[in-house]
Design an enzyme around this catalytic site. Sequence first.
Site, PDB file in Angstrom:
ATOM      1  N   LYS A 198     -78.200  17.416  53.133  1.00 35.70           N
ATOM      2  CA  LYS A 198     -76.628  16.813  53.331  1.00 35.70           C
ATOM      3  C   LYS A 198     -76.756  16.139  51.644  1.00 35.70           C
ATOM      4  O   LYS A 198     -77.701  15.715  51.428  1.00 35.70           O
ATOM      5  CB  LYS A 198     -76.853  15.764  54.386  1.00 35.70           C
ATOM      6  CG  LYS A 198     -75.453  15.464  54.750  1.00 35.70           C
ATOM      7  CD  LYS A 198     -74.843  16.611  55.685  1.00 35.70           C
ATOM      8  CE  LYS A 198     -73.420  16.416  56.166  1.00 35.70           C
ATOM      9  NZ  LYS A 198     -72.802  17.485  57.136  1.00 35.70           N
TER      10      LYS A 198
ATOM     11  N   VAL B  24     -60.058  21.925  63.538  1.00 29.54           N
ATOM     12  CA  VAL B  24     -60.718  22.807  64.571  1.00 29.54           C
ATOM     13  C   VAL B  24     -60.331  22.659  65.933  1.00 29.54           C
ATOM     14  O   VAL B  24     -60.092  23.827  66.432  1.00 29.54           O
ATOM     15  CB  VAL B  24     -62.344  22.121  64.577  1.00 29.54           C
ATOM     16  CG1 VAL B  24     -63.035  22.920  65.591  1.00 29.54           C
ATOM     17  CG2 VAL B  24     -62.806  22.417  63.112  1.00 29.54           C
TER      18      VAL B  24
END
Length: 545
Positions: free
Chosen positions: A72, A180
């Site tokens: 990340k 989404v």
Amino acid sequence: MLHHEQVAIHTGRRSRLPVIVAVHSTALGPAAGGLRLWRYPDWRDGLTDALRLSAAMTAKFAVAGLPSGGGKAVVALPEREELDDGRRRDVLRDVADVIASLDGLYATGPDVGTGPEDMAVIGETTPHVFCRPVRLGGSGDSSPHTAQGALAALRAVSRRLYGTPSLDGRSLAVVGLGRVGAGLARLLAAEGAALTVTDTDPGRRRIGDEVGAVWRSPDEILAADVDIVVPAALGSLLTRRTAADLRCDAVVGPANNQLATPDVADLLHGRGILWVPDHVVGAGGVINAISTELHHVSADDARARVHAIADTVDDLLDTAQRRGRTPAQAASELARRRLRAASGPTGSPTASLRFRPADACDAEDMARLHADSWRRHYRGAYSDAFLDGDVVADRRSVWSSRLSGRSGSATVVAEDDTGLVGFVHVVLDEDGRWGSLVDNLHVVQHRRRTGLGTALLSRAAEAVAERASCRALYLWVLEQNTAAQEFYRALGGTCVEKAPVSPPGGVSSRLAGSPAKLRFTWPDASLLAQPDGRREVPTTRRSTP
């Protein structure tokens, strides 16, 4: 930080902002994860986020069976920082410098605060980036694939709870109508689901109207009387209090970090509410992106990997039920087993494996692997309705029958600490001219390109050399499966003819169009077999099944 392989913290030379890249694990492959550009009270809060999220990415890839590790990137913005276009570009170039310095150890994509255009800027400096815009050869917006993966998970849960993958007539509450959530709501409406929706932005009520949904306020929707709640917004939605308010059978959604605290999973389990971990349900976007841009598979193979989320959910629910665990515990155990298997001493590509003859108890695991392989590689040759429907049941029937009467055939399975990871089935003296038929050869996704396919084919050849009257060996491969063809050619196979594909089980509706298959032959199977049952092969051949 002690659980991470590497954590890089740099002050950007242009922006003077802290750039953090956390590489949690590369046991399964180079690390990948999104770039979060977010405001924090203190830069160390950004570090905490990077450490937590990179570990979650490791679990996500391990459970999905992908050859990638978790990482990340976080840029910690001061709380009042506003980025104009020039300063934003400076920040992204600073991020690109840090990623480039890691020399392929980590690749980044979009996350909170970033998108495909930002990846294009990073891509000017380093190739270790994904989800670039389509016009630049990238996979673009990942949200449609995240929505498709969530739909696959919902179908698997529906099959488990209600006996059918169909969502027609099922009531679902979608919490969040961002990219989404809105895409998933449209997919669910097309499936015939009855929707209740919400979002913190009242302007998104028009999306609810578009799909014919009932609108509820964010404060009310979790208590709605529905079959399944679908979190598709920001995290920490499920707290001890909201878990007590739920009136549903399951919570299945793509939103990240849905649980405010880990114990909420146990509370849901105690109430008989099925919760599927968000890192499983929401993996479709990153699966598609890294599959196409980092693993360089075809669009069809990437789509099959996204659809395979349904199989992953099936397996987790089976394991949870069999072992008296929650699905979250089953997912954690699966990730740990795969990481241990990948990290352990091997010595050779197949040293950590065990090979043995298959028996009737293997039918279920073989059927699931067979179905997963078809979904990944036969999309476009077999119908979507078959691959997304009863393919597992069909293969279960086939393998239960074959393994209960194995005369004239040989079936070998490969196992590691995670369970069954591959198998080969050969029908001895099947053809008077071409010899014995390798009717099936399948390897789990996380064991591809490790030499396992070669080792299994070698064992099939040994069975032919020892038990068949003719030493010739052959198999069929789909014309569209060019990677498998390259693999068989590398092992000395010769393509001799082309023929139409027969429909599975003789059911013509299971075919998509008129696919073709190619016959590959080996006149002498003993050339593939090794006396000690081992065949050392290069581990870098990209086409090995």
